[in-house]
Design an enzyme around this catalytic site. Sequence first.
Site, PDB file in Angstrom:
ATOM      1  N   HIS A  81      61.303 -18.278 -12.546  1.00 58.25           N
ATOM      2  CA  HIS A  81      62.703 -17.931 -12.341  1.00 58.25           C
ATOM      3  C   HIS A  81      63.562 -19.123 -12.755  1.00 58.25           C
ATOM      4  O   HIS A  81      63.078 -20.258 -12.807  1.00 58.25           O
ATOM      5  CB  HIS A  81      62.950 -17.595 -10.876  1.00 58.25           C
ATOM      6  CG  HIS A  81      62.284 -16.328 -10.442  1.00 58.25           C
ATOM      7  ND1 HIS A  81      62.613 -15.692  -9.270  1.00 58.25           N
ATOM      8  CD2 HIS A  81      61.314 -15.574 -11.013  1.00 58.25           C
ATOM      9  CE1 HIS A  81      61.880 -14.600  -9.140  1.00 58.25           C
ATOM     10  NE2 HIS A  81      61.080 -14.511 -10.180  1.00 58.25           N
ATOM     11  N   GLU A  83      65.787 -20.876 -11.254  1.00 56.38           N
ATOM     12  CA  GLU A  83      65.818 -21.966 -10.275  1.00 56.38           C
ATOM     13  C   GLU A  83      64.521 -22.775 -10.308  1.00 56.38           C
ATOM     14  O   GLU A  83      64.546 -24.009 -10.248  1.00 56.38           O
ATOM     15  CB  GLU A  83      66.014 -21.421  -8.852  1.00 56.38           C
ATOM     16  CG  GLU A  83      67.300 -20.654  -8.653  1.00 56.38           C
ATOM     17  CD  GLU A  83      67.143 -19.143  -8.818  1.00 56.38           C
ATOM     18  OE1 GLU A  83      67.910 -18.414  -8.176  1.00 56.38           O
ATOM     19  OE2 GLU A  83      66.269 -18.703  -9.583  1.00 56.38           O
ATOM     20  N   CYS A 116      66.046 -15.665  -4.763  1.00 52.20           N
ATOM     21  CA  CYS A 116      65.139 -14.690  -4.167  1.00 52.20           C
ATOM     22  C   CYS A 116      64.266 -15.395  -3.122  1.00 52.20           C
ATOM     23  O   CYS A 116      64.378 -16.607  -2.913  1.00 52.20           O
ATOM     24  CB  CYS A 116      64.257 -14.062  -5.247  1.00 52.20           C
ATOM     25  SG  CYS A 116      63.047 -15.233  -5.933  1.00 52.20           S
ATOM     26  N   CYS A 119      62.211 -18.393  -4.578  1.00 50.23           N
ATOM     27  CA  CYS A 119      63.027 -19.561  -4.896  1.00 50.23           C
ATOM     28  C   CYS A 119      63.583 -20.230  -3.644  1.00 50.23           C
ATOM     29  O   CYS A 119      63.691 -21.451  -3.591  1.00 50.23           O
ATOM     30  CB  CYS A 119      64.133 -19.169  -5.864  1.00 50.23           C
ATOM     31  SG  CYS A 119      63.500 -18.641  -7.480  1.00 50.23           S
TER      32      CYS A 119
END
Length: 191
Positions: A81, A83, A116, A119
């Site tokens: 992701h 992040e 999410c 993360c």
Amino acid sequence: MPTATENISVTLPEWCERFAAPGEVFATAEQRMALAVRLARENVRLGTGGPFGAAVFEQASGRLVALGVNSVERLRNSALHGEMVALMFAQARCGSHTLRAPELPAHELYTSCEPCAMCLGALLWSGVRRVVCAASREDAIRIGFDEGPVFRASHAYLEARGVEILQGLLAEEAREVLRDYARHGGLVYNG
């Protein structure tokens, strides 16, 4: 069949180099978030990943440490992701598994969408002191993404451990990136 000792390589798309270089200073919170949202927009426009961008900065100086864009599809790895990618590159650049090492300045993560569950977990161990989000998890859910078990208590847990969470900065700009991704049939890879 690949072996268990095969290397995994994490890279940014080549186009990221023209947006900003490590060391560049972004003086305001709006400038920092605008960079994260522009990264998400370009990732969608150029077809190199999902509609999420992030950047790690030194909190006091605004010096850019690392960029990240969603690379799940491009690199075929569910952990990549935006992040996560930004945090990985920031820790590598700082030479530490934690951005809270005593010799390092305080770091913050700007992300085009609220993190999410995966993360959020990474934030706790990454060492960032502040997370600034644009779009909300509800915005991501609206276009079909499953953000996992994220609760008010999740944020409270992080805040109790010294991670400040700010939400809604440039939210409409980030929501438009999400809507554009959905309009153009972008793959929702975890829904």
